[in-house]
Scaffold this motif. Structure first.
Motif, short mmCIF file in Angstrom:
data_model
loop_
_atom_site.label_atom_id
_atom_site.label_comp_id
_atom_site.label_asym_id
_atom_site.label_seq_id
_atom_site.Cartn_x
_atom_site.Cartn_y
_atom_site.Cartn_z
N PRO A 209 7.77 0.74 -0.62
CA PRO A 209 8.27 0.12 -1.87
C PRO A 209 7.21 -0.69 -2.59
O PRO A 209 7.12 -0.66 -3.83
CB PRO A 209 9.41 -0.77 -1.37
N ALA A 210 6.38 -1.41 -1.79
CA ALA A 210 5.33 -2.21 -2.43
C ALA A 210 4.31 -1.31 -3.10
O ALA A 210 3.79 -1.63 -4.18
CB ALA A 210 4.65 -3.11 -1.38
N LEU A 212 4.87 1.72 -4.40
CA LEU A 212 5.47 2.27 -5.60
C LEU A 212 5.50 1.21 -6.72
O LEU A 212 5.26 1.51 -7.90
CB LEU A 212 6.88 2.78 -5.30
N ASN A 213 5.80 -0.02 -6.34
CA ASN A 213 5.85 -1.10 -7.35
C ASN A 213 4.49 -1.33 -7.98
O ASN A 213 4.36 -1.51 -9.20
CB ASN A 213 6.36 -2.38 -6.70
N SER A 214 3.42 -1.29 -7.14
CA SER A 214 2.08 -1.48 -7.67
C SER A 214 1.65 -0.33 -8.56
O SER A 214 0.92 -0.52 -9.54
CB SER A 214 1.09 -1.70 -6.54
N PHE A 216 3.72 1.48 -10.43
CA PHE A 216 4.41 1.35 -11.71
C PHE A 216 3.81 0.25 -12.60
O PHE A 216 3.73 0.34 -13.82
CB PHE A 216 5.89 1.08 -11.50
N LYS A 217 3.36 -0.84 -11.97
CA LYS A 217 2.78 -1.96 -12.72
C LYS A 217 1.38 -1.59 -13.19
O LYS A 217 0.88 -2.19 -14.14
CB LYS A 217 2.72 -3.20 -11.86
N ASP A 219 -1.47 -1.99 -11.53
CA ASP A 219 -2.56 -2.85 -11.09
C ASP A 219 -3.48 -2.16 -10.13
O ASP A 219 -4.56 -2.69 -9.82
CB ASP A 219 -1.99 -4.13 -10.48
#
Length: 221
Positions: A209-210, A212-214, A216-217, A219
């Motif tokens: 999840p971390a 995928l979140n990075s 999408f952001k 960074d």
């Protein structure tokens, strides 16, 4: 009358040939008892013994022991022993292949019923002549065979032909592997599989999840 009597007397006289035949028959009949008496003096003797090689005690098997001109004879057994009936005055012969012929004379005045001896045979090897076997029936066939013979290549030419790359590649493709080659191939496969397992990245399910979140952001961490 006197002529008839003389003629009858001449006819009744035997011829010279008839007289000679009668005398010959008388001589034969008178000599026959003498011959029979002479043969009657020969006595039967049982000849027994042992046939050895030279001065040794090794028996010789298969030696022919016989009286020439008669049916009296035998052979030594596997140990060299023999026994045969003979007559006094007989000449006994010992004969075997590879040995000199030996003779034995039974004494004419021998009084015993048995005669024992040890016969020593002397070796006499027979050398056969050398026979040259020629496989061709004629000299012409021999010359043709020599002319058509194919001599082998020199060692360097044979090595060059055997080390040809194309020939080696063909042999490598067509020659089946033996037990050692199969084991080496299997071992190499096992090592390669182990290396492939080590090179694969391992990802923790909690980090997905971390990640995928990075992404999408944007960074890029």
């Amino acid at each position: 009358m006197n002529l008839i009597s003389q003629k009858h007397t001449l006819l009744s006289m035997p011829s010279k040939g008839a007289l000679a035949l009668v005398l010959l028959l008388l001589l034969l009949f008178t000599a026959a008892p003498n011959n029979a008496a002479a043969q009657g003096k020969q006595r039967v003797v049982q000849l027994s013994g042992f046939v050895a090689t030279g001065d040794s005690l090794y028996g010789v098997a298969g030696v022919s022991v016989y009286v020439p001109g008669t049916s009296r004879g035998t052979q030594t057994n596997e140990y060299g022993f023999f026994s045969v009936p003979v007559l006094t005055g007989d000449s006994v012969i010992f004969n075997a292949l590879g040995y000199k012929k030996q003779y034995l004379i039974i004494p004419e005045k021998y009084s015993s019923q048995s005669y024992s001896i040890i016969m020593q045979m002397q070796e006499d090897p027979t050398e056969l002549p050398i026979v040259d076997v020629f496989p061709w029936p004629t000299e012409r066939d021999f010359k043709e065979a020599v002319a058509n013979v194919k001599l082998p290549d020199e060692g360097r030419a044979m090595a060059t032909r055997n080390l040809d790359p194309e020939r080696l590649e063909e042999l490598f493709k067509t020659t089946p592997m033996d037990g050692g080659a199969n084991f080496r191939f299997w071992n190499q496969q096992q090592i390669q599989q182990q290396q492939n397992r080590i090179m694969y990245p391992t990802i923790s399910p909690f980090a997905i999840p971390a990640l995928l979140n990075s992404i999408f952001k944007g960074d890029g961490k």
